[in-house]
Design a protein around this motif. Structure first.
Motif, PDB file in Angstrom:
ATOM      1  N   MET A   1       3.394   4.076   6.547  1.00 48.24           N
ATOM      2  CA  MET A   1       2.797   5.361   6.893  1.00 48.24           C
ATOM      3  C   MET A   1       1.843   5.841   5.804  1.00 48.24           C
ATOM      4  O   MET A   1       1.009   6.677   6.041  1.00 48.24           O
ATOM      5  CB  MET A   1       3.894   6.424   7.080  1.00 48.24           C
ATOM      6  N   LEU A   2       2.023   5.335   4.585  1.00 52.51           N
ATOM      7  CA  LEU A   2       1.218   5.836   3.469  1.00 52.51           C
ATOM      8  C   LEU A   2      -0.014   4.970   3.196  1.00 52.51           C
ATOM      9  O   LEU A   2      -0.814   5.317   2.325  1.00 52.51           O
ATOM     10  CB  LEU A   2       2.083   5.911   2.199  1.00 52.51           C
ATOM     11  N   LEU A   3      -0.147   3.884   3.942  1.00 52.63           N
ATOM     12  CA  LEU A   3      -1.248   2.957   3.680  1.00 52.63           C
ATOM     13  C   LEU A   3      -2.606   3.667   3.777  1.00 52.63           C
ATOM     14  O   LEU A   3      -2.915   4.305   4.793  1.00 52.63           O
ATOM     15  CB  LEU A   3      -1.176   1.792   4.679  1.00 52.63           C
ATOM     16  N   ASN A   4      -3.372   3.558   2.692  1.00 55.29           N
ATOM     17  CA  ASN A   4      -4.728   4.142   2.594  1.00 55.29           C
ATOM     18  C   ASN A   4      -4.772   5.666   2.703  1.00 55.29           C
ATOM     19  O   ASN A   4      -5.854   6.235   2.894  1.00 55.29           O
ATOM     20  CB  ASN A   4      -5.666   3.530   3.654  1.00 55.29           C
ATOM     21  N   LYS A   5      -3.632   6.320   2.601  1.00 58.10           N
ATOM     22  CA  LYS A   5      -3.636   7.793   2.604  1.00 58.10           C
ATOM     23  C   LYS A   5      -4.152   8.275   1.260  1.00 58.10           C
ATOM     24  O   LYS A   5      -3.758   7.757   0.208  1.00 58.10           O
ATOM     25  CB  LYS A   5      -2.209   8.340   2.806  1.00 58.10           C
ATOM     26  N   ARG A   6      -5.028   9.260   1.275  1.00 60.52           N
ATOM     27  CA  ARG A   6      -5.556   9.829   0.025  1.00 60.52           C
ATOM     28  C   ARG A   6      -4.678  10.997  -0.373  1.00 60.52           C
ATOM     29  O   ARG A   6      -4.578  11.994   0.350  1.00 60.52           O
ATOM     30  CB  ARG A   6      -6.999  10.274   0.210  1.00 60.52           C
ATOM     31  N   ILE A   7      -4.034  10.845  -1.506  1.00 56.61           N
ATOM     32  CA  ILE A   7      -3.076  11.859  -1.959  1.00 56.61           C
ATOM     33  C   ILE A   7      -3.423  12.268  -3.387  1.00 56.61           C
ATOM     34  O   ILE A   7      -3.646  11.408  -4.252  1.00 56.61           O
ATOM     35  CB  ILE A   7      -1.630  11.296  -1.932  1.00 56.61           C
ATOM     36  N   ILE A   8      -3.473  13.581  -3.629  1.00 57.27           N
ATOM     37  CA  ILE A   8      -3.604  14.063  -5.001  1.00 57.27           C
ATOM     38  C   ILE A   8      -2.213  14.418  -5.498  1.00 57.27           C
ATOM     39  O   ILE A   8      -1.478  15.169  -4.834  1.00 57.27           O
ATOM     40  CB  ILE A   8      -4.522  15.305  -5.074  1.00 57.27           C
ATOM     41  N   VAL A   9      -1.829  13.852  -6.636  1.00 56.27           N
ATOM     42  CA  VAL A   9      -0.588  14.282  -7.289  1.00 56.27           C
ATOM     43  C   VAL A   9      -1.000  15.137  -8.478  1.00 56.27           C
ATOM     44  O   VAL A   9      -1.657  14.658  -9.409  1.00 56.27           O
ATOM     45  CB  VAL A   9       0.273  13.088  -7.738  1.00 56.27           C
ATOM     46  N   GLY A  10      -0.642  16.425  -8.422  1.00 61.15           N
ATOM     47  CA  GLY A  10      -0.917  17.336  -9.530  1.00 61.15           C
ATOM     48  C   GLY A  10       0.298  17.378 -10.439  1.00 61.15           C
ATOM     49  O   GLY A  10       1.424  17.516  -9.953  1.00 61.15           O
ATOM     50  N   VAL A  11       0.079  17.212 -11.728  1.00 56.43           N
ATOM     51  CA  VAL A  11       1.209  17.183 -12.660  1.00 56.43           C
ATOM     52  C   VAL A  11       1.064  18.346 -13.645  1.00 56.43           C
ATOM     53  O   VAL A  11       0.033  18.480 -14.315  1.00 56.43           O
ATOM     54  CB  VAL A  11       1.261  15.838 -13.435  1.00 56.43           C
ATOM     55  N   CYS A  12       2.101  19.190 -13.711  1.00 53.30           N
ATOM     56  CA  CYS A  12       2.093  20.345 -14.620  1.00 53.30           C
ATOM     57  C   CYS A  12       2.962  20.032 -15.840  1.00 53.30           C
ATOM     58  O   CYS A  12       3.707  19.046 -15.858  1.00 53.30           O
ATOM     59  CB  CYS A  12       2.645  21.585 -13.919  1.00 53.30           C
TER      60      CYS A  12
END
Ligand code: PMT
Length: 412
Positions: free
Chosen positions: A1-12
């Motif tokens: 389901m995650l293949l080629n999905k564009r995801i931003i992970v924001g790290v605080c």
């Protein structure tokens, strides 16, 4: 389901930021294109290089770098991404998000994007429970952000309380759930049964079977990832409950029947992958049976157990529909499994006819790569029009996806 999905992970900047490394690695391995954006405070805990190594992509942090490229890029990132997941989200960043403050790369992207926002707060319990943080979270929730509740446990300070970042499986589950909201099962209510039932003999023993629940849990997970509201009715298993799924725990076939009955009225689909005991001891003993006890007509040293037939959950639903002229507001798609050790096709065809199913999945549980406890399964799919599909051995999660493909076409 995650293949080629564009995801931003924001790290605080919180002590839990090290757990974001595992998340970025997990997403990357699942085929997602992960852009990491770090706050200045996050870089006090972890260096950008660590995330770049895991994501195989550049890491962003400085909105104000002199070339102006980052300022331009934050718009492009905001427009291209399909999800912004902030893990961990500190009280400071939550406050900024609630008030629309955009004073760094992460908060600027979060404000500019129209992609779903997923927040995983993690902090000291006093900060989390503070009315300011709770008010900010309520505001963000009202505006559509999804919040992964922090867990109760030992915090970095040594105190026990709420504020821990959940485990990777929960974070991945939440990301899949949010990304799947517009999937081909969106708006559908599905009920999946999993695991085996246990029919008590006495307070310590039961009649059971070898079902691990893996097939049913895979079906529930895939349905969630495709947008369904999932109720999972599960016998006793040693599996983690997938995130975002309503779980109903049962032990016996009667309890499973009652649980199915209580949720089925609003459901679009019932998938019975549970191994339901066909028989149960007529009268379970109220106290532990001692080994020198003899019961029934057994000879000395033998022990007879009298069994009675359990209700056929799937079969009874078909009968009830037929007798009552179907009271439901929408048609229920009924999907069954057949666990066979020989004459698989003939037995499956007989079950398909007897239970009047929309789809039946037959597996040969005598094969080492198929059936109980395995991570893979080999299935024959029987359709109501008589068509049969012979699928190759595949991981249970892939078989679950193939089964939902067939069910989706029945729902159209
Ligand atoms: O859990 P795993 O280790 O991953 O293993 C998966 C599995 C082998 C359990 C699964 O793939 C499977 O085959 N499940 C059905 C097992 C079973 O009970 O088969 P059956 O042929 O006895 O029953 C036929 C169908 O009627 C099933 O959908 C069953 O859920 C249902 N049934 C059975 C008995 C009963 N009293 N009521 C029912 O509704």
């Amino acid at each position: 389901m995650l293949l080629n999905k564009r995801i931003i992970v924001g790290v605080c900047g919180g002590i839990a930021s090290y757990k974001a490394i595992e998340l970025v690695s997990g997403l990357q391995q699942a085929g997602a294109l992960v852009d990491v954006i770090m706050t200045d405070h996050a870089q006090e805990f972890i260096r950008p290089l660590t995330f770049a190594t895991m994501s195989h992509r550049p890491v962003y942090h400085n909105l104000w770098e002199p070339s102006g490229q980052a300022a331009e890029l934050h718009i492009a990132l905001a427009e291209q991404t399909e999800l912004v997941a902030i893990v961990p989200a500190t009280a400071n960043t939550l406050a900024k998000l609630a008030y629309g403050i955009a004073d760094n790369m992460l908060t600027a992207v979060a404000l500019a994007t129209r992609a779903p926002l997923l927040l995983a707060p993690a902090m000291y319990k006093g900060m989390y429970e503070h009315p300011a943080t709770q008010a900010n979270l309520s505001l963000l929730r009202e505006r559509g952000a999804s919040i992964i509740e922090p867990q109760v446990g030992r915090l970095a300070s040594g105190a026990i309380g709420v504020g821990r970042l959940p485990e990777l499986s929960v974070l991945m589950g939440a990301i899949n759930l949010v990304l799947g909201r517009e999937g081909d099962l969106a708006g559908r209510r599905v009920v999946v049964t999993a695991g085996g039932t246990q029919e008590p003999i006495d307070p310590v023993r039961y009649v059971g079977n070898r079902s691990s629940g893996k097939m049913g849990y895979a079906l529930a997970t895939v349905a969630r990832d495709r947008g369904a509201h999932v109720t999972l009715i599960s016998g006793p298993v040693a599996l983690e409950v997938p995130y975002g799924i309503e779980l109903c725990k049962v032990e016996t076939a009667i309890q499973m029947r009652d649980a199915v009955d209580s949720v089925i009225t609003d459901a679009d689909v019932l998938v019975m992958s549970a191994a339901v005991a066909d028989f149960r001891p007529i009268t379970p003993a109220s106290q532990k049976i001692k080994k020198n006890e003899t019961r029934g007509s057994g000879e000395q040293g033998n022990f007879s157990l009298y069994l009675t037939r359990n209700p056929d959950i799937l079969g009874q639903l078909a009968d009830a529909d037929r007798e009552s002229g179907v009271k439901r507001s929408r048609r229920l798609i009924r999907v069954g499994f057949a666990a066979e050790t020989h004459d698989v096709i003939a037995h499956a065809q007989a079950k398909m006819a007897a239970k009047r199913l929309d789809l039946l999945i037959a597996n040969d549980v005598s094969q080492p790569d198929s059936g109980f406890g395995t991570d893979t399964n080999k299935a024959y799919l029987f359709h109501a029009n008589g068509r049969m599909e012979d699928l190759p051995v595949m991981p249970k999660i892939d078989l679950a996806a193939a089964i939902w493909d067939r069910i989706v076409s029945l729902l159209l």
